[in-house]
Design an enzyme around this catalytic site. Structure first.
Site, PDB file in Angstrom:
ATOM      1  N   HIS B  77       0.800  -1.232   0.000  1.00 36.39           N
ATOM      2  CA  HIS B  77       0.000   0.000   0.000  1.00 36.39           C
ATOM      3  C   HIS B  77       0.829   1.275   0.000  1.00 36.39           C
ATOM      4  O   HIS B  77       0.267   2.370  -0.087  1.00 36.39           O
ATOM      5  CB  HIS B  77      -0.941   0.019   1.213  1.00 36.39           C
ATOM      6  CG  HIS B  77      -1.998  -1.038   1.165  1.00 36.39           C
ATOM      7  ND1 HIS B  77      -3.039  -1.005   0.272  1.00 36.39           N
ATOM      8  CD2 HIS B  77      -2.175  -2.160   1.910  1.00 36.39           C
ATOM      9  CE1 HIS B  77      -3.817  -2.060   0.472  1.00 36.39           C
ATOM     10  NE2 HIS B  77      -3.317  -2.787   1.448  1.00 36.39           N
ATOM     11  N   CYS B 111      -6.543  -8.644   4.836  1.00 41.88           N
ATOM     12  CA  CYS B 111      -5.189  -8.458   4.286  1.00 41.88           C
ATOM     13  C   CYS B 111      -4.179  -9.253   5.085  1.00 41.88           C
ATOM     14  O   CYS B 111      -3.265  -9.842   4.529  1.00 41.88           O
ATOM     15  CB  CYS B 111      -4.800  -6.985   4.285  1.00 41.88           C
ATOM     16  SG  CYS B 111      -5.357  -6.145   2.793  1.00 41.88           S
ATOM     17  N   CYS B 177     -32.954   6.508  23.017  1.00 45.57           N
ATOM     18  CA  CYS B 177     -31.998   7.454  23.598  1.00 45.57           C
ATOM     19  C   CYS B 177     -31.424   8.372  22.526  1.00 45.57           C
ATOM     20  O   CYS B 177     -31.462   9.588  22.649  1.00 45.57           O
ATOM     21  CB  CYS B 177     -30.854   6.719  24.295  1.00 45.57           C
ATOM     22  SG  CYS B 177     -31.257   6.271  25.996  1.00 45.57           S
ATOM     23  N   HIS B 178     -30.869   7.788  21.462  1.00 43.89           N
ATOM     24  CA  HIS B 178     -30.003   8.569  20.572  1.00 43.89           C
ATOM     25  C   HIS B 178     -30.756   9.341  19.482  1.00 43.89           C
ATOM     26  O   HIS B 178     -30.189  10.282  18.929  1.00 43.89           O
ATOM     27  CB  HIS B 178     -28.930   7.671  19.978  1.00 43.89           C
ATOM     28  CG  HIS B 178     -28.024   7.082  21.036  1.00 43.89           C
ATOM     29  ND1 HIS B 178     -27.212   7.866  21.812  1.00 43.89           N
ATOM     30  CD2 HIS B 178     -27.854   5.805  21.462  1.00 43.89           C
ATOM     31  CE1 HIS B 178     -26.539   7.084  22.668  1.00 43.89           C
ATOM     32  NE2 HIS B 178     -26.924   5.831  22.486  1.00 43.89           N
ATOM     33  N   CYS B 219     -23.191  -0.290  25.635  1.00 43.80           N
ATOM     34  CA  CYS B 219     -24.580   0.167  25.589  1.00 43.80           C
ATOM     35  C   CYS B 219     -25.535  -1.011  25.790  1.00 43.80           C
ATOM     36  O   CYS B 219     -26.498  -0.904  26.535  1.00 43.80           O
ATOM     37  CB  CYS B 219     -24.883   0.884  24.274  1.00 43.80           C
ATOM     38  SG  CYS B 219     -24.497   2.643  24.355  1.00 43.80           S
TER      39      CYS B 219
END
Lengths: 106, 258
Positions: B77, B111, B177-178, B219
Site C-alpha cells: 500500500h 489483508c 436514547c439517541h 450500551c
C-alpha cells in the site's frame, strides 16, 4: 520501548517561559484491581519522572497508583541556553523509558 | 443506575415518546460538542491525545513484515498518508471475499490473513486497534461517505432495525436514547446522538483505546441486553447503519471521549 510524545518548542528567546508537555504509554496498573478470579492484579506503575535541561534537573515528579493510565505531565521552565531537554521515566518491574528533544535559544 | 431509578427513567422519559424519528441532517452533533473544554483540548492536541500513542504503534506495524508472505502493509500500500486517505470514512463496505459488509478491522484482517498469510489479529487486541487507529487517522477531517451500494442495502436495513428494536431487560431501543432523547441527561451524563465519528477512540473511562464494537457492547450491557460476540454480523450491520446515519460528518479518529 514505551511510546512517548513530547511537545516542547524547538526555538525560544532567551528568558522565555516555555511549556513542556509529555505523554507516555503505560497501563498504570494500580495493584488494587481484581482479575477474573478475584486475585489482585499486581501493581505495575511508573514511579518517577525526571526532566533535565543540558544535564541539569529542572523538574521531577513521583507518580502513584491513583494516576491514570498513559500519564500526561506538563510543566514550565525558562529558556536559558540552546541544548537538549531529556526525559526519563522509571517504574515497577524495571520499567524505564527515555526521550530527548533539542531546543535552540536565541 | 439503580433498578428503581432505571424504571422511573424508562417510563417518565421514554414512555412519553412516541416513535423514533431520524435526526434531521443539519441538527446532527458529534459527541465532541458535548465534552468539557479540557477533554476537547485533549483531543485537539496530538501530543496530549493518548490515542496518538496507538497511532504511533500502528505506524510501526504498518511497516513491519509479517506472515509467510514476509510482506508489510507498506510493501503493497506504500505511504498510508496517500493510500489510506479517506478509506476509514467509507467503512463498513461490501467485501466480495465475504459476500457481506466488513468493518475496517475485518478488512485489515483480510489483508493480514490473505495477503500477508499470517494469523488474523484478535478483535480489541492492541495491534488491531493500533492499525485501525493508524488507518483511521489518515481520514481525519474527511466526511463519512458510505457508498450507495445495492449489495449493502439489506445489511444497512438490518442495522436500522437493530437500532430501532426494543431489547434487553430494560426494553429500550438505541433510537429511544439517541434519536429521541439526545441532549437530555441520563444520570449525570448528556445523552449523545451516538455518531461513530472517532473510532477507534480513547475513552477516559476505559483508560485505553477501544473499538466501536466495544462501545456498542457497553450500551447493550447498560440496556441489560445480550451482546454479540466480537465481529458478529449484527455489530457490523449496526456499524454500517450508524456510519450511514453520520454521513457527511467529519472523521475525528482517534477521538477522545469521557
Amino acid at each position: 520501548m514505551a511510546r512517548a510524545l513530547i511537545n516542547a518548542p524547538a526555538k525560544a528567546k532567551r528568558g522565555d517561559i516555555i511549556e513542556i508537555k509529555t505523554l507516555i504509554s503505560h497501563n498504570m496498573e494500580t495493584g488494587f484491581r481484581p482479575d477474573n478470579t478475584g486475585k489482585a492484579v499486581p501493581r505495575d506503575i511508573i514511579t518517577d519522572f525526571i526532566c533535565k535541561y543540558n544535564g541539569q534537573e529542572i523538574f521531577r515528579a513521583e507518580l502513584f497508583p491513583a494516576i491514570a493510565a498513559n500519564p500526561f505531565l506538563t510543566f514550565y521552565t525558562v529558556a536559558t541556553e540552546s541544548g537538549t531537554l531529556s526525559f526519563e521515566w522509571t517504574g515497577d518491574n524495571g520499567f524505564t523509558a527515555t526521550e530527548s528533544v533539542d531546543i535552540t535559544v536565541e | 443506575m439503580k433498578p428503581a431509578a432505571a424504571v422511573v427513567f424508562a417510563t417518565a422519559v421514554l414512555g412519553a415518546t412516541a416513535i423514533a424519528a431520524e435526526i434531521p441532517l443539519a441538527d446532527r452533533k458529534s459527541g465532541y460538542e458535548y465534552m468539557g473544554r479540557e477533554t476537547r483540548a485533549m483531543q485537539d492536541d496530538d501530543t496530549a491525545n493518548p490515542g496518538m500513542l496507538w497511532v504511533l504503534d500502528g505506524e510501526a506495524l504498518w511497516n513491519r513484515k509479517e506472515g509467510a508472505a514476509a510482506k508489510s502493509c507498506a510493501d503493497c500500500h506504500g505511504d498510508a498518508r496517500a493510500s489510506m486517505k479517506g478509506v476509514a470514512a467509507r467503512y463498513p463496505a461490501f467485501s466480495t471475499e465475504r459476500g457481506r459488509p466488513v468493518n475496517l478491522e475485518q478488512r485489515i484482517n483480510i489483508c493480514r490473513a490473505e495477503q500477508q498469510q499470517s494469523t488474523p489479529l484478535p478483535f480489541e487486541s492492541k495491534e488491531l486497534l493500533a492499525l485501525a487507529a493508524y488507518v483511521g487517522r489518515q481520514s481525519r477531517g474527511m466526511p463519512i461517505e458510505i457508498a450507495d451500494d445495492e449489495r449493502t442495502k439489506p445489511f444497512l436495513q438490518a442495522g436500522r432495525e437493530l437500532f430501532t428494536q426494543r431489547q434487553g431487560q430494560l426494553n429500550l431501543s438505541c433510537a429511544q436514547c439517541h434519536d429521541d432523547n439526545w441532549g437530555q441527561k441520563l444520570a449525570g451524563a448528556v445523552i449523545p446522538q451516538g455518531h461513530p465519528t472517532g473510532y477507534p477512540l480513547y475513552r477516559l473511562e476505559w483508560q485505553a483505546l477501544g473499538s466501536l464494537q466495544r462501545r456498542l457492547r457497553n450500551c447493550l450491557f447498560g440496556m441489560r441486553a445480550v451482546s454479540y460476540p466480537s465481529g458478529a454480523p449484527e455489530y457490523v450491520d449496526l456499524e454500517l447503519y450508524l456510519m450511514w446515519r453520520a454521513r457527511g460528518m467529519p472523521i475525528e479518529t482517534p477521538a477522545v471521549r469521557p
